[in-house]
Design an enzyme around this catalytic site. Structure first.
Site, PDB file in Angstrom:
ATOM      1  N   HIS A   1     -10.384   3.264  -0.653  1.00  0.00           N
ATOM      2  CA  HIS A   1     -10.491   2.792   0.726  1.00  0.00           C
ATOM      3  C   HIS A   1     -11.344   1.527   0.721  1.00  0.00           C
ATOM      4  O   HIS A   1     -12.346   1.421   1.431  1.00  0.00           O
ATOM      5  CB  HIS A   1     -11.088   3.875   1.639  1.00  0.00           C
ATOM      6  CG  HIS A   1     -10.281   4.075   2.885  1.00  0.00           C
ATOM      7  ND1 HIS A   1     -10.828   4.384   4.089  1.00  0.00           N
ATOM      8  CD2 HIS A   1      -8.948   3.995   3.092  1.00  0.00           C
ATOM      9  CE1 HIS A   1      -9.861   4.493   4.988  1.00  0.00           C
ATOM     10  NE2 HIS A   1      -8.726   4.268   4.410  1.00  0.00           N
TER      11      HIS A   1
ATOM     12  N   HIS B   1       0.821  -1.210   0.000  1.00  0.00           N
ATOM     13  CA  HIS B   1       0.000   0.000   0.000  1.00  0.00           C
ATOM     14  C   HIS B   1       0.859   1.265   0.000  1.00  0.00           C
ATOM     15  O   HIS B   1       0.551   2.232  -0.688  1.00  0.00           O
ATOM     16  CB  HIS B   1      -0.908  -0.037   1.236  1.00  0.00           C
ATOM     17  CG  HIS B   1      -1.793   1.134   1.381  1.00  0.00           C
ATOM     18  ND1 HIS B   1      -2.884   1.349   0.577  1.00  0.00           N
ATOM     19  CD2 HIS B   1      -1.762   2.176   2.254  1.00  0.00           C
ATOM     20  CE1 HIS B   1      -3.481   2.458   0.939  1.00  0.00           C
ATOM     21  NE2 HIS B   1      -2.821   2.991   1.950  1.00  0.00           N
TER      22      HIS B   1
HETATM   23  N1  LIG Z   1      -2.061   4.895 -10.315  1.00  0.00           N
HETATM   24  C1  LIG Z   1      -1.228   5.913 -10.138  1.00  0.00           C
HETATM   25  N2  LIG Z   1      -1.005   6.747 -11.132  1.00  0.00           N
HETATM   26  C2  LIG Z   1      -0.214   7.796 -10.965  1.00  0.00           C
HETATM   27  N3  LIG Z   1       0.391   8.113  -9.835  1.00  0.00           N
HETATM   28  C3  LIG Z   1       0.207   7.322  -8.815  1.00  0.00           C
HETATM   29  C4  LIG Z   1      -0.609   6.192  -8.916  1.00  0.00           C
HETATM   30  N4  LIG Z   1      -0.627   5.582  -7.746  1.00  0.00           N
HETATM   31  C5  LIG Z   1       0.136   6.338  -6.937  1.00  0.00           C
HETATM   32  N5  LIG Z   1       0.627   7.391  -7.592  1.00  0.00           N
HETATM   33  C6  LIG Z   1       1.424   8.462  -7.027  1.00  0.00           C
HETATM   34  O1  LIG Z   1       2.402   7.955  -6.181  1.00  0.00           O
HETATM   35  C7  LIG Z   1       2.570   8.824  -5.059  1.00  0.00           C
HETATM   36  C8  LIG Z   1       2.406   8.081  -3.783  1.00  0.00           C
HETATM   37  O2  LIG Z   1       1.058   7.663  -3.685  1.00  0.00           O
HETATM   38  P1  LIG Z   1       0.314   7.567  -2.312  1.00  0.00           P
HETATM   39  O3  LIG Z   1       1.078   6.706  -1.410  1.00  0.00           O
HETATM   40  O4  LIG Z   1      -1.104   7.191  -2.587  1.00  0.00           O
HETATM   41  O5  LIG Z   1       0.327   9.045  -1.806  1.00  0.00           O
HETATM   42  P2  LIG Z   1      -0.032   9.441  -0.315  1.00  0.00           P
HETATM   43  O6  LIG Z   1       1.126   9.026   0.487  1.00  0.00           O
HETATM   44  O7  LIG Z   1      -0.204  10.901  -0.402  1.00  0.00           O
HETATM   45  O8  LIG Z   1      -1.266   8.703   0.051  1.00  0.00           O
HETATM   46  C9  LIG Z   1       1.556   9.923  -5.210  1.00  0.00           C
HETATM   47  O9  LIG Z   1       2.151  11.032  -5.817  1.00  0.00           O
HETATM   48  C10 LIG Z   1       0.563   9.337  -6.155  1.00  0.00           C
HETATM   49  O10 LIG Z   1      -0.102  10.354  -6.854  1.00  0.00           O
END
Ligand SMILES: Nc1ncnc2c1ncn2[C@@H]1O[C@H](COP(=O)(O)OP(=O)(O)O)[C@@H](O)[C@H]1O
Ligand SMILES: [Mg+2]
EC number: 6.3.5.3
Lengths: 225, 85, 749, 85
Positions: free
Chosen positions: C104, C55
């Protein structure tokens, strides 16, 4: 000099900015008021806006009612200060005993957001004089605890004294007694309303502009005085 | 007709925003001496017939499967004997 | 129990640690030992295990997500790209817009209300952390079969949770999706999107810099919520093992979040923060390591200063807690007092928990003793990366060969009429008003369009009428038939929906919901879908600005349909020119734009009439989508069209029904010569829309379409109070409305 | 530290939609023998110091002016003695 209308922000108020906008569009001067201040800044009228003040925890309006500014508003209202409580503001007014009755959980137990038809039953209050008596208007309604209740004697009194300000038409959205959407105090300066006239002031963002009348009413009244 | 009361409270480790809001408000209102407040639900069930073990068993099941969300809530079942202050 | 300090760890290399229980693989644990040069302390282990979970680390998806950067179209509107809390797009006039979609899913199955509510809360904090005022939310949802008893538990809870949280925050809900399919039975999808607006100069980033700057934790107290939830809940296959083993769930407090928003915006307005990060999955572990990793120096945190809700929490638990409604800010020492004053004004608890150091390590202390001493990048940004094996599943060919052409089609007016009623009343095509009526769409007073319009539209400047539009789409059935094309269809549909309202599509965010990455078939679906999406975004000129991946959406060995949900954001210079879907005026001419082919693979009709899924999804032509969008945008700007509705699930007849019902006007439709009525009405060919053209504009409009080479077919006129397909059937609007509206209340109530 | 419980219920003459919904659901779920359900709130207050008449008096006041809306609700105050099933 135009009228100054205050809009109180409590923690959790949501429609405060909309109410300020509606005041402005009606031609009055909007004044932001803060719940912790004991200062009404010489406003000529007050709007208690919608929202979930204090998260609506305990009961809607129950915690806000004890805020410092409410002391001033309760005092002022008793001396004739015009006060309009919209939705959460209505709940605060009931909790403050400025208006009779109480607002309870919608009978269907869901939050409801819809364009609601109303009839303005009384156009002699400080906030409804721009309307014709019996005028039908449509404004947004959105609430989870909007069911107006009071004992039969109180309801009869409200009817007899013409203090039912607005009534739901076509559909009673929350189980309110006698389809009551809004009531006033005996003097007519304090009005509580469950639907949201401040969301019906612009053709672009509201279903109609028929909510503007609440805000022009107060302006008219204050300028005439 | 007997009355059975089911009290449902959030588990101690679960955040209780309502109780916290009440707690903070009490301080602001000047009521001292209350160190914590938790808010839960109280169900009053009117039971037809005798409230024997069988009936209580069924109510327990109702509470567990329906009145309480056991993922986050605990509950207690008791027969009310009419004392109230 | 003695405190497991770094010193103690160095002296006791052989102490067994529960790394496997915390979800680390043997080689991952080895790497931690290698990085640290000793065994990790309990606190360090807690941090690495949550931050290296699927995750948080994107370890299975990273190699594929890279394409979004590598194939990104040249765009001069992207101000902040992938890698931050959310991407930021320039929309002109000095305004920037940030938006992001997140999942979620697993928490919402266990505790629908709180799972969905905290999903909204989490994405709103991401948007806030960019420096923006959140202005709207959307909620793409997927549930199991509409008539399954568990759907009655999950759906009302999820809807009440999204409404309960979003309404209480005062954010209008302007759109989303509701899809039912048995594949989501044990794995509903709860995706939530938030849009925020700021001025360019207000953009904030999640990084800690400036030696001596203070680390301030503010918002709710830390409790035992969802400890380990991030790794256990979101990264392992979820099988319901009964109440006893259910992990702690987080409970949201939207009121606290509302205070957090107002407080944070005030702090931004006074320019008091250097860097900021929301606390979401992995809580403080994530926030401190990400801030330190992205910043210049190191960071020192006194963990025992963290305000607790439960004083018995251990340092490991504090680091892993996912208590909601918390933020972490980096503030210059001279600004700390003012920062605290603003927090006090909003009744928000704020505590200095540490400071930025000139070192390179993230050091965490507990009552003066060091319990964490790590290079922050190794926790936050240099986690494991997997090249998971993937392979086209062996059943894919058979699925695609199972063509819908063999399915019995309605013949004659009566059968067509019955098929239309069955379609518009089927759970997926029925009115969602029962759900959306529980969401506040008016609050903030800037909602120009909300559900059931093609996209939500928000005014962002009252003087100039500048606005943005957002649509989210995804079709798991199409993606199952062909994940590459399915992802592009989702993109194309969202793009088309934005254009249909008159806005110019600018950027994309996506939420990729898939099964277990350990299954090569699922991994193939994922690889194909990301490839399709990246290629599609390049072709359409809309960069991916951020998103979210949700894996392990499966029950036992059965994965959900691959479900890429795509959000497209567009800009409109004058929101008063927006195009609604309603046929508002009788006499206007109804035009069908685009070409209709015999395409029924994965269609709503095949599902409703035959419970069939097979064949190939509709073909995608992204150049055609661009052309269609240009026509729709020009038509709106120049006043040539008064209504537009994109064609997707259910095809033309579904769109006509919706436009008629929305406007309260009927339509008289004439099936053009040589065209098969069934195909015209039910096909789901992409690249199409239906529009209403005022008679006075007809010539101008058809000239424009002709000049640019977009097929535009006049198929009828807005008229009467029935949907009348001439020579075939007539459906009074009252009957249509009853069929459309009755379904959801009957299922849920 | 002692615990005082304040139970707040809608007055009998006031319609209780939540209780009714529970009641109806019980019938649907096949639980018989429950003729009526009313739903109210339960507050658990942790009191610092002794729970004497003075403290109870203050809590009574809190309940009356704050925890309950006496226009529509009744309340009871009692000291909890730790029994629960
Ligand atoms: N399917 C996706 N397409 C593009 N970018 C993604 C995708 N999944 C995650 N990211 C990018 O990777 C980074 C880390 O994601 P995430 O862990 O969800 O962020 P956060 O820690 O703010 O919840 C973020 O910048 C998110 O936008
Ligand atoms: Mg984030």
């Amino acid at each position: 000099m135009t009228a100054r209308i205050g809009v109180v922000t409590f923690p959790g108020s949501l429609d405060d900015r909309d109410a300020l906008r509606a005041v402005r569009l009606a031609g009055a001067e909007p004044v932001a008021l803060w719940h912790r201040e004991k200062d009404l800044q010489q406003v000529d009228g007050v709007v208690l806006p919608g929202g979930f003040s204090y998260g609506d925890y305990l009961r809607c309006g129950a915690i806000s009612r004890f805020s410092p500014i409410m002391e001033m508003i309760i005092e002022g209202a008793k001396e004739g200060l015009p006060v309009l409580g919209i939705c959460n503001g209505f709940q605060i007014l009931c909790e403050s005993h400025l208006l009779p009755g109480a607002l309870t959980r919608n009978d269907h137990l869901h939050f409801i957001c819809r364009d609601q038809k109303l009839r303005v039953e009384n156009n002699s209050t400080a906030w409804t004089s721009s309307y014709e008596k019996g005028q039908e208007i449509t404004v947004p309604l959105k609430n989870g605890e909007g069911g107006y209740i009071a004992d039969e004697r109180t309801l009869d009194m409200l009817e007899a004294e013409g203090r039912v300000v607005a009534r739901y038409l076509e559909l009673n959205p929350n189980g309110s007694r006698r389809d009551i959407a809004g009531v006033s105090n005996a003097a007519g300066n304090v009005v509580g309303l469950m639907p949201h006239p401040e969301h019906a002031v612009e053709p672009l963002t509201g279903p109609t502009t028929e909510g503007l009348g609440f805000f022009t009413s107060i302006l008219k009244q204050l300028v005439n005085v | 007709m007997a009355r059975v009361v089911v009290d449902v409270m959030l588990k101690p480790e679960i955040l209780d925003p309502q109780g916290q809001a009440v707690s903070r408000a009490l301080v602001r209102l000047g009521f001292d001496g209350i160190s914590d407040v938790r808010q839960g639900k109280r169900f009053e069930l009117e039971v037809e017939g005798p409230v024997d073990d069988d009936a209580l068993g069924r109510i327990h099941k109702i509470a567990e499967s329906f009145l309480a969300n056991t993922v986050i809530e605990d509950f207690t079942v008791r027969v009310e004997n009419g004392d109230a202050s | 129990m003695i405190l497991d300090t770094t010193e103690h760890a160095a002296k006791t290399p052989d102490t067994p640690l529960p790394w496997a229980e915390l979800g680390l693989k043997p080689d991952e644990y080895e790497r931690v030992v290698e990085i640290l040069g000793r065994r990790p302390t309990g606190a360090e282990l807690a941090m690495y295990s949550v931050m290296w979970s699927e995750h948080c680390s994107y370890k299975s998806s990273k190699v594929h997500l890279r394409q979004f950067g590598e194939k990104a179209p040249a765009s001069d509107t992207m101000l902040v790209g992938i890698g931050e809390n959310a991407g930021v797009v320039d929309v002109g006039q000095g305004y920037a817009v940030t938006f992001k979609i997140e999942s979620h899913n697993h928490p919402s199955y266990i505790e629908p209300y709180q799972g969905a509510a905290t999903g909204v809360g989490g994405i709103v904090r991401d948007i806030l952390a960019m420096g923006a005022r959140p202005v709207a939310v959307m909620d793409p949802l997927r549930f199991g079969a509409a008539d399954h008893p568990d759907t009655r538990r999950v759906l009302p809870g999820v809807v009440a949770g999204i409404g309960g949280y979003g309404n209480c925050l005062g954010l209008p809900n302007i759109g989303g999706e509701v899809v039912f399919d048995p594949c989501y039975q044990g794995n509903p999808l709860v995706n939530a999107l938030c849009v925020g607006v700021m001025r360019h100069e207000d953009i904030h980033l999640a990084k800690a810099s400036g030696t001596g700057n203070k680390v301030i934790l503010y918002g709710a107290r830390t409790g035992g919520d969802g400890i380990g939830g991030v790794s256990v809940l979101a990264s392992e296959t979820f099988d319901s093992t009964g109440p006893a083993k259910r992990p702690a769930v987080q409970v949201g407090d939207p009121f606290q979040e509302k205070l957090l928003i107002e407080c944070t915006l005030e702090v931004f307005a006074e320019k008091l923060v250097v860097g900021i990060q929301d606390l979401g999955g992995a809580g403080l572990s994530c926030a401190t390591s990400e801030l330190a990793s992205a910043g210049s120096g190191g960071m020192r945190v006194e963990l025992d200063t963290v305000p607790l809700r439960d004083s018995s929490l251990s340092p490991e638990e504090i680091l892993m807690s996912e208590s909601q409604e918390r933020m972490c800010a980096i503030v210059e020492p001279g600004h700390v007092d003012r920062f605290m004053e603003i927090c006090e004004k909003w009744d928000v608890i704020a505590t200095v928990i540490g400071e930025v150091t000139d070192g390179e390590r993230l050091e965490i202390y507990w009552h003066g003793e060091q319990i964490v001493d790590v290079p922050p990048r190794t926790v936050a940004h240099e986690g494991p990366v997997y090249q998971r094996p993937y392979a086209r599943p062996d059943w894919q060919d058979a699925l695609q060969a199972d063509d819908p052409s063999k399915l019995a089609r309605p013949a004659g007016g009566d059968e067509l009429r019955a098929a239309v009623l069955a379609l518009v009343s089927s759970p997926n095509q029925a009115s969602k008003a029962w759900i959306t009526g529980q969401y506040d769409r008016y609050v903030l007073g800037n909602t120009v369009l909300a559900q059931p319009e093609d996209s939500g539209m928000i005014r962002i400047d009252e003087e100039t009428n500048l606005g943005v539009a957002v649509a989210t789409d995804g079709n798991g059935r199409f993606a199952k038939l062909d994940p590459y094309t399915g992802a592009q269809l989702a993109l194309a549909e969202a793009f088309r929906n934005v254009a249909a309202t008159g806005a110019r599509p600018l950027a994309v965010s996506d939420c990729l919901n898939f099964g277990s990455p350990e299954d090569p078939a699922v991994m193939w679906q994922f690889a194909e879908a990301t490839r399709g999406l990246a290629d599609g975004c390049l072709a359409l000129g809309t960069p991916v600005t951020g998103g979210n991946v949700s894996l392990y959406n499966q029950t036992g060995d059965t994965a959900i349909h691959p479900t890429p949900v795509v959000a497209v954001l567009g800009v409109i210079d004058d929101v008063t020119r927006r195009t609604p879907i309603a046929f508002a005026e009788q006499g206007q001419l109804v035009y069908l734009l685009g070409e209709t082919r015999d395409e029924f693979g994965g269609s709503a009709w095949a599902q409703v009439a035959h419970d069939h899924l097979g064949g190939l999804p509709p073909a995608v032509d992204l150049e055609r989508e661009k052309l269609l969008a240009e026509i729709l945008i020009s038509g709106s700007r120049d006043g040539m069209i008064d209504a537009a509705h994109d064609l997707s699930d259910g095809g033309l007849v579904q769109a006509l029904a919706e436009s008629c019902l929305r406007g309260g006007n009927g339509a008289r439709i004439v099936v053009p010569d040589g065209v098969d009525a069934f195909t015209l009405l039910f096909s789901e060919s992409a690249g199409r829309a239906v529009v209403a053209v005022p008679r006075s504009e007809e010539l101008r409009f058809t000239d424009m379409c002709g000049a640019r080479g977009l097929p535009a077919t006049r198929i009828g006129v807005v008229d009467g109070d029935a949907l009348d397909v001439q020579g075939e059937f007539t459906l009074p609007l009252t009957e249509l409305l009853a069929a459309h509206e009755a379904t959801l209340p009957a299922i849920i109530a």
